[in-house]
Design a protein around this motif. Structure first.
Motif, PDB file in Angstrom:
ATOM      1  N   GLN A   1       0.849  -1.197   0.000  1.00  0.00           N
ATOM      2  CA  GLN A   1       0.000   0.000   0.000  1.00  0.00           C
ATOM      3  C   GLN A   1       0.885   1.247   0.000  1.00  0.00           C
ATOM      4  N   SER A   2       0.562   2.195  -0.844  1.00  0.00           N
ATOM      5  CA  SER A   2       1.402   3.380  -0.998  1.00  0.00           C
ATOM      6  C   SER A   2       1.472   4.250   0.249  1.00  0.00           C
ATOM      7  N   ASP A   3       0.441   4.167   1.120  1.00  0.00           N
ATOM      8  CA  ASP A   3       0.417   5.028   2.302  1.00  0.00           C
ATOM      9  C   ASP A   3       0.836   4.308   3.579  1.00  0.00           C
TER      10      ASP A   3
ATOM     11  N   VAL B   1      -6.219  -3.832   5.864  1.00  0.00           N
ATOM     12  CA  VAL B   1      -5.676  -2.557   5.390  1.00  0.00           C
ATOM     13  C   VAL B   1      -6.551  -1.401   5.869  1.00  0.00           C
ATOM     14  N   HIS B   2      -7.857  -1.574   5.744  1.00  0.00           N
ATOM     15  CA  HIS B   2      -8.803  -0.546   6.192  1.00  0.00           C
ATOM     16  C   HIS B   2      -8.673  -0.312   7.692  1.00  0.00           C
TER      17      HIS B   2
ATOM     18  N   ARG C   1      -5.720   1.858   8.647  1.00  0.00           N
ATOM     19  CA  ARG C   1      -5.969   3.272   8.335  1.00  0.00           C
ATOM     20  C   ARG C   1      -6.956   3.891   9.319  1.00  0.00           C
TER      21      ARG C   1
END
Length: 221
Positions: A25-27, A116-117, A120
């Motif tokens: 993931q890029s972030d 992933v969610h 974040r």
């Protein structure tokens, strides 16, 4: 802004799998991966991650004890967000993990996108509970007598903030609270921020614990 993640799990395959998933993931950036709770505490203090993915059952020091060490006062306000991972949705760790300061609780068999969610969400200061874990948490609170004395800290809330806190404790999202109160979602976000600030809480998960423990919300009402 890149979210720094530390993975703590005693299974190498889990560490590698989660690491690869998050690193793609890029972030997100995986800053470390450790195999027990003691290593998790040391690595978290050294690497300063934003989020720690913390397995519950680990050798040397389990995930609960590690979370307590990381987030004990005064570190509760400055420490990383802890997302508890487990293969068990009905074990006895749910309540204690949240009491220890964890911001989220997710099952290891959840879809990759959910993990992933979740990272974040907790990094942004929100609390996150898997649906089955929420049911377990409510069942746990149902067996505990409500505290008879209202915490003084709750007196700092306005009537509207108290109402919003009750709705948070019942599991409503900001959008659902906005619809229920017929206000803008941004207004709800403002209320939530003020509630957390006045009560000295890190996120919504801690707000839920306080609301039930104080008797502000009673199971079955």
């Amino acid at each position: 802004m890149t979210i720094r993640v530390l993975i703590a799990d005693d299974q190498a395959m889990v560490r590698e799998g989660f690491g690869s998933l998050l690193a793609a993931q890029s972030d997100l950036a995986v800053v470390g991966a450790v195999a027990d709770g003691a290593q998790a505490v040391e690595a978290a203090r050294r690497l300063a991650p934003d989020v720690v993915l913390m397995d519950v059952r680990m050798p040397v020091l389990d995930g609960l004890a590690a979370t307590r060490q990381l987030l004990g006062s005064p570190a509760r306000e400055t420490g990383p967000r802890v997302l508890i991972l487990t293969t068990f949705d009905l074990d006895d760790y749910v309540y204690e993990a949240l009491r220890a300061g964890a911001s989220g609780f997710l099952l290891k068999d959840a879809p990759a996108a959910d993990l992933v969610h979740a990272v974040r969400v907790v990094a942004a200061g929100e609390g996150l509970l898997a649906p089955s874990v929420t049911r377990r948490l409510i069942a746990e609170f149902a067996t505990r007598p409500a505290r008879r004395t209202r915490p003084v800290s709750l007196d700092a809330l306005t009537p509207r903030e108290t109402e919003v806190l009750r709705l948070i404790a019942r599991g409503l999202s900001n959008a659902e609270i906005a619809a229920d109160l017929v206000v803008a979602e941004q207004t709800v976000k403002t209320h939530v921020g003020r509630i957390l600030g006045k009560l000295g809480l890190r996120d919504r998960a801690q707000a839920v614990v306080l609301a039930y423990e104080s008797g502000l919300v009673v199971i079955g009402e």
